[in-house]
Design a protein around this motif. Sequence first.
Motif, PDB file in Angstrom:
ATOM      1  N   UNK A  56       0.863  -1.181   0.000  1.00 53.68           N
ATOM      2  CA  UNK A  56       0.000   0.000   0.000  1.00 53.68           C
ATOM      3  C   UNK A  56       0.897   1.228   0.000  1.00 53.68           C
ATOM      4  N   UNK A  57       0.358   2.333  -0.500  1.00 52.84           N
ATOM      5  CA  UNK A  57       1.106   3.581  -0.401  1.00 52.84           C
ATOM      6  C   UNK A  57       0.152   4.712  -0.049  1.00 52.84           C
ATOM      7  N   UNK A  58       0.715   5.726   0.602  1.00 47.17           N
ATOM      8  CA  UNK A  58      -0.061   6.877   1.041  1.00 47.17           C
ATOM      9  C   UNK A  58       0.621   8.136   0.521  1.00 47.17           C
ATOM     10  N   UNK A  59      -0.163   8.998  -0.118  1.00 40.89           N
ATOM     11  CA  UNK A  59       0.307  10.325  -0.504  1.00 40.89           C
ATOM     12  C   UNK A  59      -0.217  11.279   0.555  1.00 40.89           C
ATOM     13  N   UNK A  60       0.692  12.058   1.157  1.00 43.10           N
ATOM     14  CA  UNK A  60       0.289  12.881   2.294  1.00 43.10           C
ATOM     15  C   UNK A  60       1.178  14.102   2.462  1.00 43.10           C
ATOM     16  N   UNK A  61       0.640  15.111   3.145  1.00 36.75           N
ATOM     17  CA  UNK A  61       1.462  16.243   3.577  1.00 36.75           C
ATOM     18  C   UNK A  61       1.884  16.067   5.039  1.00 36.75           C
ATOM     19  N   UNK A  67      -4.026  10.356   1.246  1.00 38.04           N
ATOM     20  CA  UNK A  67      -4.824   9.567   0.320  1.00 38.04           C
ATOM     21  C   UNK A  67      -4.176   8.194   0.200  1.00 38.04           C
ATOM     22  N   UNK A  68      -4.949   7.160   0.472  1.00 34.82           N
ATOM     23  CA  UNK A  68      -4.485   5.780   0.423  1.00 34.82           C
ATOM     24  C   UNK A  68      -4.656   5.243  -0.992  1.00 34.82           C
ATOM     25  N   UNK A  69      -3.597   4.632  -1.517  1.00 36.68           N
ATOM     26  CA  UNK A  69      -3.587   4.170  -2.905  1.00 36.68           C
ATOM     27  C   UNK A  69      -2.918   2.799  -3.036  1.00 36.68           C
ATOM     28  N   UNK A  70      -3.175   2.150  -4.141  1.00 36.19           N
ATOM     29  CA  UNK A  70      -2.450   0.949  -4.572  1.00 36.19           C
ATOM     30  C   UNK A  70      -2.399  -0.149  -3.513  1.00 36.19           C
ATOM     31  N   UNK A 105     -10.089   5.683  -2.765  1.00 35.28           N
ATOM     32  CA  UNK A 105     -11.096   5.326  -3.765  1.00 35.28           C
ATOM     33  C   UNK A 105     -11.042   3.814  -3.901  1.00 35.28           C
ATOM     34  N   UNK A 106     -12.198   3.171  -3.829  1.00 32.41           N
ATOM     35  CA  UNK A 106     -12.241   1.717  -3.993  1.00 32.41           C
ATOM     36  C   UNK A 106     -13.452   1.329  -4.821  1.00 32.41           C
ATOM     37  N   UNK A 107     -13.269   0.306  -5.602  1.00 30.67           N
ATOM     38  CA  UNK A 107     -14.348  -0.210  -6.444  1.00 30.67           C
ATOM     39  C   UNK A 107     -15.152  -1.280  -5.714  1.00 30.67           C
ATOM     40  N   UNK A 108     -14.471  -2.028  -4.831  1.00 28.13           N
ATOM     41  CA  UNK A 108     -15.135  -3.218  -4.304  1.00 28.13           C
ATOM     42  C   UNK A 108     -14.790  -3.612  -2.870  1.00 28.13           C
ATOM     43  N   UNK A 109     -14.021  -2.805  -2.145  1.00 27.37           N
ATOM     44  CA  UNK A 109     -13.574  -3.231  -0.815  1.00 27.37           C
ATOM     45  C   UNK A 109     -14.121  -2.347   0.305  1.00 27.37           C
ATOM     46  N   UNK A 110     -15.308  -1.812   0.125  1.00 27.25           N
ATOM     47  CA  UNK A 110     -15.895  -0.909   1.120  1.00 27.25           C
ATOM     48  C   UNK A 110     -15.994  -1.554   2.503  1.00 27.25           C
ATOM     49  N   UNK A 111     -16.396  -2.799   2.555  1.00 23.28           N
ATOM     50  CA  UNK A 111     -16.566  -3.479   3.846  1.00 23.28           C
ATOM     51  C   UNK A 111     -15.245  -3.555   4.598  1.00 23.28           C
ATOM     52  N   UNK A 112     -14.173  -3.868   3.906  1.00 24.36           N
ATOM     53  CA  UNK A 112     -12.857  -3.930   4.538  1.00 24.36           C
ATOM     54  C   UNK A 112     -12.454  -2.562   5.083  1.00 24.36           C
ATOM     55  N   UNK A 113     -12.562  -1.519   4.267  1.00 27.76           N
ATOM     56  CA  UNK A 113     -12.106  -0.192   4.694  1.00 27.76           C
ATOM     57  C   UNK A 113     -12.967   0.391   5.813  1.00 27.76           C
ATOM     58  N   UNK A 114     -14.240   0.052   5.850  1.00 28.94           N
ATOM     59  CA  UNK A 114     -15.103   0.536   6.935  1.00 28.94           C
ATOM     60  C   UNK A 114     -14.592   0.049   8.294  1.00 28.94           C
ATOM     61  N   UNK A 115     -13.995  -1.141   8.338  1.00 29.62           N
ATOM     62  CA  UNK A 115     -13.444  -1.678   9.588  1.00 29.62           C
ATOM     63  C   UNK A 115     -12.303  -0.822  10.138  1.00 29.62           C
ATOM     64  N   UNK A 116     -11.751   0.040   9.278  1.00 22.76           N
ATOM     65  CA  UNK A 116     -10.630   0.887   9.689  1.00 22.76           C
ATOM     66  C   UNK A 116     -11.001   2.366   9.723  1.00 22.76           C
ATOM     67  N   UNK A 117     -12.312   2.635   9.830  1.00 25.23           N
ATOM     68  CA  UNK A 117     -12.779   3.996  10.035  1.00 25.23           C
ATOM     69  C   UNK A 117     -13.099   4.789   8.783  1.00 25.23           C
TER      70      UNK A 117
END
Length: 140
Positions: A56-61, A67-70, A105-117
């Motif tokens: 995973x990678x994060x673009x941030x200031x 923003x969580x990506x890849x 941005x996710x196409x199909x992993x909403x349930x997983x990401x909701x577990x992390x806020x």
Amino acid sequence: MQLINQLSQSQFKQVHAFLSERSYWSKGITAERLQAAIDNSLCFALVQKNQLIAFARVVTDYATFANLLDVFVLEPFRGMGHGKQLLDAVVTHPKLQGLRRFTLVTHDAHTLYRQFGFDDVQSPEYLMERHPPAAYKATS
């Protein structure tokens, strides 16, 4: 199992192969463009005996926005909790605390990401994007 922030050359090749050939969001990305993206991001890689498992990678200031990506887990390692382990490392990273906004941005992993806020955008009508669909295609 260990979490690293620096990829070896063979691990980079695995990340590039997955993103450029098998992901729906970065198909066709060149190794050079991916290297630039990684160089300018906070990266997370889950490895075991130098074998890449997840990335995973994060673009941030580091102050207000990230923003969580890849985010991906390689196919042989899915369904074993590695994605959750990786996301936990991302959201608990000391440099990513106290941010005003953390997006993805996710196409199909909403349930997983909701577990992390993560949740649906409260005001999607405020969001805009510039998204050229052929960004990774070669130009002459």
